[in-house]
Scaffold this motif. Structure first.
Motif, short mmCIF file in Angstrom:
data_model
loop_
_atom_site.label_atom_id
_atom_site.label_comp_id
_atom_site.label_asym_id
_atom_site.label_seq_id
_atom_site.Cartn_x
_atom_site.Cartn_y
_atom_site.Cartn_z
N PRO A 212 51.24 22.05 36.36
CA PRO A 212 49.93 22.66 36.09
C PRO A 212 49.81 24.05 36.68
O PRO A 212 50.52 24.41 37.63
CB PRO A 212 48.94 21.68 36.74
CG PRO A 212 49.73 21.01 37.81
CD PRO A 212 51.14 20.92 37.31
N ARG A 213 48.93 24.83 36.11
CA ARG A 213 48.62 26.18 36.59
C ARG A 213 47.17 26.18 37.07
O ARG A 213 46.26 25.79 36.35
CB ARG A 213 48.79 27.19 35.47
CG ARG A 213 48.10 28.50 35.67
CD ARG A 213 48.79 29.39 36.70
NE ARG A 213 50.10 29.81 36.25
CZ ARG A 213 50.88 30.65 36.92
NH1 ARG A 213 50.49 31.09 38.11
NH2 ARG A 213 52.07 30.98 36.46
N GLU A 214 46.96 26.60 38.32
CA GLU A 214 45.61 26.67 38.86
C GLU A 214 45.08 28.09 38.73
O GLU A 214 45.73 29.05 39.17
CB GLU A 214 45.60 26.23 40.33
CG GLU A 214 44.20 26.09 40.90
CD GLU A 214 44.20 25.50 42.31
OE1 GLU A 214 44.08 26.29 43.26
OE2 GLU A 214 44.33 24.26 42.43
N ILE A 215 43.93 28.22 38.13
CA ILE A 215 43.33 29.54 37.89
C ILE A 215 42.00 29.61 38.62
O ILE A 215 41.04 28.92 38.25
CB ILE A 215 43.12 29.79 36.38
CG1 ILE A 215 44.45 29.69 35.63
CG2 ILE A 215 42.46 31.14 36.14
CD1 ILE A 215 44.30 29.80 34.13
N PRO A 216 41.92 30.44 39.69
CA PRO A 216 40.64 30.60 40.39
C PRO A 216 39.84 31.76 39.78
O PRO A 216 40.35 32.86 39.60
CB PRO A 216 41.07 30.91 41.83
CG PRO A 216 42.39 31.61 41.67
CD PRO A 216 43.03 31.09 40.40
N ILE A 217 38.61 31.50 39.46
CA ILE A 217 37.69 32.54 38.96
C ILE A 217 36.63 32.77 40.03
O ILE A 217 35.88 31.87 40.38
CB ILE A 217 37.02 32.13 37.64
CG1 ILE A 217 38.07 31.84 36.57
CG2 ILE A 217 36.05 33.21 37.17
CD1 ILE A 217 38.89 33.03 36.15
N ARG A 218 36.59 34.00 40.57
CA ARG A 218 35.65 34.33 41.64
C ARG A 218 34.48 35.12 41.07
O ARG A 218 34.65 36.13 40.38
CB ARG A 218 36.34 35.16 42.72
CG ARG A 218 35.45 35.58 43.89
CD ARG A 218 35.05 34.41 44.76
NE ARG A 218 34.22 34.82 45.91
CZ ARG A 218 33.68 33.98 46.76
NH1 ARG A 218 33.89 32.67 46.63
NH2 ARG A 218 32.96 34.42 47.77
N VAL A 219 33.26 34.65 41.36
CA VAL A 219 32.04 35.34 40.94
C VAL A 219 31.33 35.84 42.18
O VAL A 219 31.00 35.05 43.08
CB VAL A 219 31.10 34.40 40.14
CG1 VAL A 219 29.90 35.18 39.61
CG2 VAL A 219 31.84 33.73 39.00
N THR A 220 31.13 37.17 42.25
CA THR A 220 30.47 37.77 43.41
C THR A 220 29.09 38.26 42.99
O THR A 220 28.95 39.09 42.08
CB THR A 220 31.29 38.95 43.95
OG1 THR A 220 32.61 38.50 44.28
CG2 THR A 220 30.63 39.54 45.19
#
Length: 589
Positions: A212-220
């Motif tokens: 699997p590939r983990e994709i973090p999406i950061r919202v500031t």
């Protein structure tokens, strides 16, 4: 000697005045009576600072006349108070000003200061702006998936670990997503709930079958706080037996089998047949994607349409060559064999015409499918006293669409009614226009004439000149002119014998001049036969009632030069009928 003494004393006063003025100027403008000592600004219990436009440090300086003021977002109103150096000066509009602000609003506030003797003036300008609130919203509103070919797909097209289609919720920050075996790269296209928020992590990531590939999406958020959404993506292992299509594009749009313009059936040899209605163009484009990594696509003749590891064909341009249907065959080949697909593209009809129009259930006379307008505001196609009307159209092509006017209200006077026809291809349409005039029924009080002879005399139908008997042209009574022209009228079969109403051509009558030709007609008479069960509601000229008898005299003296309308409304067997014609008044010189 006394006179000389007065002159000397006056000279001393003048010199003293000049000396005082010079001393004041030597002190500088800071001590002039027209300057303020300070301007205080309050926002509730808070004291706010002015910022001089030409100074680097905040605060008030009497020599600075232009200021800016930042009003914090939590303060809705401010109070500005001007304090003069000299209490005898005058301040306009007043010493204290209160101003309310909405978020992001700016306003210019001025104080104008006049010296006690009105000899000098100074204006101070403050440009105040209320800040917008700082947002703490760090949520995502929407997520789409973009593949290696640049196609964007709804998040709900994909399944989770349980095999069910995914739904995105802003409050849920962790997701597991199964990508198809054909997806070698992925990017998440994210939209923040607050446009002031910033997003990171939306770059393209490679996918493999190894894990699997983990994709973090950061919202500031705007205030610096943030939230991280985690998407764990697994690329599904290919199924070598799968020989189906995943996607089909026509003219750049993905085909949805639930669309009413798409039908799917099975051909006689087990092939899948897609019949798709497309806009009426000379050409169309087609592209397809196999469902599994490793499968290939070929055309009907066996020529390969995919290359390398790609499961997507190049976009192919197809021509209709003057026909309305074209067919294209392709095969998906895998280890499990091949599956044939036939794509039939059918051009939608551009027929946006009607084969007929009905008015209250009866055909519209004179209808032609190529004629778009019937009547005009001055010469309507239909005249009625009814308050409502039903208008409907019959489509030339049943695949089109047309509106209907059911119990459509009519205003007194001219009414423009329209039927809009949309062809099956939404790019084509026509509008049919029918003009309808509604006349009021005499005695209802709605007719502008009020049911009374507007000329002030006797009923015009009785042969008396309603204008008082004097020709405005300087001649004699218009009724003494030439013979009235003859007119005919075509009538429904149940009504016969109405005479005189001009039906063919335009009636010409003349006002008599100083040197008139007495052979030219000055009037004409229209009449309705008696003894046939007819009731005359009234005779009308230009919408005003002029008579209510069985006959009516139209004379030139009663009307201005130009073209007019004469009409009669009658009742027969409970139905109203209206007949109308134009006549023109000329001047006989």
């Amino acid at each position: 000697m006394k006179k000389r003494g007065k002159v000397f004393f006056s000279g001393l006063l003048l010199a003293a005045g000049i000396l005082v003025s010079a001393c004041n100027q030597a002190v500088g403008s800071e001590n002039s009576g027209d300057l303020l000592q300070t301007i205080l600004v309050y926002g509730g219990t808070e004291v706010l600072q002015l910022q001089g436009v030409h100074r680097e440090w905040p605060g008030f300086d009497p020599r600075e006349t232009e200021y800016t003021l930042a009003v914090p977002a939590h303060i809705e109103s401010i109070t500005l108070e001007a304090a003069p150096r000299d209490i005898s000066v005058r301040i306009s509009p007043q010493k204290q000003i209160e101003k309310h602000f909405s978020y992001g609003e700016s306003a210019e506030i001025t104080f104008t200061v006049y010296s006690a003797d009105w000899g000098s003036v100074q204006t101070y300008t403050i440009t105040a702006s209320r800040e917008s609130p700082v947002s703490r919203n760090a949520a995502l509103a929407e997520v789409w998936v973009r593949d290696q070919n640049g196609n964007q797909w709804p998040f709900s097209d994909y399944t989770g670990e349980d095999g069910k289609n995914l739904n995105f919720f802003p409050s849920v920050t962790s997701y597991f997503l199964k990508a198809p075996s054909t997806m070698s790269q992925i990017a998440l296209v994210c939209t923040p709930a607050d446009t002031k928020a910033e997003i990171s992590g939306t770059e393209t990531y490679p996918l493999s079958f190894d894990g699997p590939r983990e994709i973090p999406i950061r919202v500031t958020a705007q205030d610096g706080t943030g939230e991280t959404y985690t998407f764990t993506v697994t690329r599904t292992a290919p199924d070598p037996e799968n020989n189906t299509l995943r996607h089909l594009w026509v003219n750049g749009l993905v085909i949805d089998e639930s669309d009413d313009k798409v039908s799917v059936s099975t051909g006689p040899e087990g092939n899948l047949v897609y019949t798709i209605k497309v806009p009426y163009n000379e050409k169309a484009t087609l592209r397809a994607e196999a469902a599994e990594y490793g499968a290939t696509i070929a055309d009907g003749a066996g020529a390969g349409l995919t290359s390398g590891d790609s499961a997507v064909t190049e976009e192919r341009e197809l021509s209709f060559d003057g026909t309305d249907t074209l067919s294209y065959t392709m095969k998906v080949q895998s280890e499990g064999g091949s599956q044939e697909y036939t794509v039939n593209l059918v051009r939608m009809s551009i027929d946006a015409e009607l084969s007929g129009i009905s008015i209250n259930g009866a055909p519209l006379s004179g209808f032609d499918r190529t004629i778009m307008s019937y009547g005009s505001s001055t010469t309507p196609k239909i005249t009625t006293t009814a308050e409502t009307i039903n208008v409907s159209g019959t489509l030339s092509d049943p695949n089109g669409a047309v509106n209907a006017l059911d119990n459509h209200p009519l205003a007194l006077g001219s009414n423009r009614l329209t039927l809009t026809v949309n062809a099956e291809d939404p790019g084509y349409r026509n509008t049919y226009t029918i003009w309808v005039r509604r006349n009021s029924i005499p005695g209802t009080g709605s007719e502008p004439g009020g049911g009374t002879d507007p000329g002030g005399g006797t009923d015009p139908g009785g042969g008396t000149d309603p204008g008082g008997g004097t020709d405005p042209g300087g001649g004699t009574d218009s009724g003494s002119g030439g013979a009235a022209p003859a007119f005919t009228l075509s009538l429904p079969t149940e009504i016969t014998g109405i005479t005189g109403s001009p039906a063919d051509g335009t009636a010409l009558i003349y006002k008599q001049g100083t040197v008139g030709d007495s052979d030219k007609p000055r009037s004409f008479t229209v009449s309705v036969p008696t003894g046939q069960g007819l009731t005359v509601y009234g005779w009308y000229v230009d919408g005003l009632q002029r008579g209510s008898e069985y006959s009516f005299n139209v004379d030139a003296v009663s009307y201005p030069l130009g073209t007019h309308r004469v009409s009669v409304i009658i009742l027969k067997n409970g139905k109203h009928y209206s007949y109308e014609k134009t006549f023109t008044v000329h001047y006989d010189k």
